[in-house]
Write an enzyme that holds these catalytic residues in place. Structure first.
Site, PDB file in Angstrom:
ATOM      1  N   ASP A 102      26.689 -91.839   3.713  1.00 44.78           N
ATOM      2  CA  ASP A 102      26.980 -90.818   4.655  1.00 44.78           C
ATOM      3  C   ASP A 102      27.350 -91.685   5.953  1.00 44.78           C
ATOM      4  O   ASP A 102      26.723 -92.493   6.007  1.00 44.78           O
ATOM      5  CB  ASP A 102      26.073 -89.717   4.893  1.00 44.78           C
ATOM      6  CG  ASP A 102      25.598 -89.130   3.552  1.00 44.78           C
ATOM      7  OD1 ASP A 102      26.733 -88.908   2.661  1.00 44.78           O
ATOM      8  OD2 ASP A 102      24.687 -88.471   3.687  1.00 44.78           O
TER       9      ASP A 102
HETATM   10  N1  URA Z   1      21.894 -89.624  -0.099  1.00 52.18           N
HETATM   11  C1  URA Z   1      22.438 -89.322   0.868  1.00 52.18           C
HETATM   12  O1  URA Z   1      21.994 -87.845   1.218  1.00 52.18           O
HETATM   13  N2  URA Z   1      23.214 -89.688   1.707  1.00 52.18           N
HETATM   14  C2  URA Z   1      23.431 -91.030   1.664  1.00 52.18           C
HETATM   15  O2  URA Z   1      24.298 -91.413   2.375  1.00 52.18           O
HETATM   16  C3  URA Z   1      23.144 -91.778   0.223  1.00 52.18           C
HETATM   17  C4  URA Z   1      22.364 -90.947  -0.629  1.00 52.18           C
END
Ligand code: URA
Length: 243
Positions: A102
């Protein structure tokens, strides 16, 4: 010399199995001639075409990036935000991330121009273990942590068993640091898993991807994977990802 289907797959045109179908369907030409044999091999100077479109024959490259927070796991962004390939400005190859972190997540992200490799690592059945460290609001109870381990119900189904460790707590600030190891790679999975037990993730970092970690790198820095690491990752993905 390399197998034709591998060359097509690496260029990101199709998975290796789909590439075999393309060959059998007579849609692949080598040096202007249709080739329908699956055993055919090509060298770096042979011209390969799929449906009349030349296949780019870039040398494969593999990188491990320490992605900082506030960067998009993509090769471009419509809103002009920083993307992970911005850290590779001088590279003359078209790499892309293997999976995504993310915008607000930091940590280990692999990038490559080898479509076949990326595809095998992201195969849902074979996904490699990933270790995340989350700072969460609230202090999860033992029962809540066991719930995460057993699997929680998300809108896209139950999560597979995970391994969870409470690393530290701050009673005054009402926060905790939790390590979670998962094999799946669903969208925002860790954040949604914690939300399912009633804890908001304040900070999230991916510390490990299989046997790889971030040692020696600061946010925004990257290194090339060694040929041995690439080989091992391939072997792990093919053997079912449980390493
Ligand atoms: N899980 C998440 O919630 N975000 C990420 O970036 C990776 C795994």
């Amino acid at each position: 010399m390399e197998r034709l289907q591998k060359v097509i797959a690496r260029a990101g045109i199709a998975s290796r199995r789909k590439a075999e179908e393309l060959i059998l369907q007579g849609r692949v030409k080598v040096n202007g001639r249709v080739v329908t044999e699956l055993g055919a091999k090509v060298g770096p100077r042979d011209d390969v075409e799929v449906d009349g479109i030349p296949v780019e024959r870039e040398e494969p490259v593999y990188y491990l990036l320490y992605k900082p927070r506030g960067v998009i796991s993509s090769v471009k962004d419509d809103k002009g935000r920083k993307v992970v390939t911005d850290f590779f400005k001088d590279l003359d190859k078209r790499i892309y991330p293997i999976g995504r972190l993310d915008y607000d997540t930091s940590g280990l992200l692999l990038l490559t121009n080898d479509g076949d490799f990326a595809h095998s690592l992201m195969h849902p059945r074979y996904e490699i273990e990933k270790v995340y460290v989350a700072k969460v609001k609230g202090i999860p109870t033992g029962e809540q942590l066991r719930q995460l381990e057993r699997g929680v119900k998300l809108e896209d189904g139950m999560t597979a068993p995970a391994k969870v460790k409470l690393l530290s707590t701050d009673r005054r600030k009402n926060t905790a640091i939790v390590e979670i190891r998962i094999h799946e790679g669903r969208n925002r999975q860790v954040r949604r898993m914690f939300a399912a037990i009633g804890c908001d993730v304040l900070k999230l970092k991916r510390e490990r991807y299989g046997f790889l970690d971030l040692k020696g790198l600061r946010p925004g820095e990257y290194r090339e994977l060694t040929p041995h690491e690439v080989k091992l990752l391939r072997a792990i993905a093919l053997s079912g990802g449980r390493k």
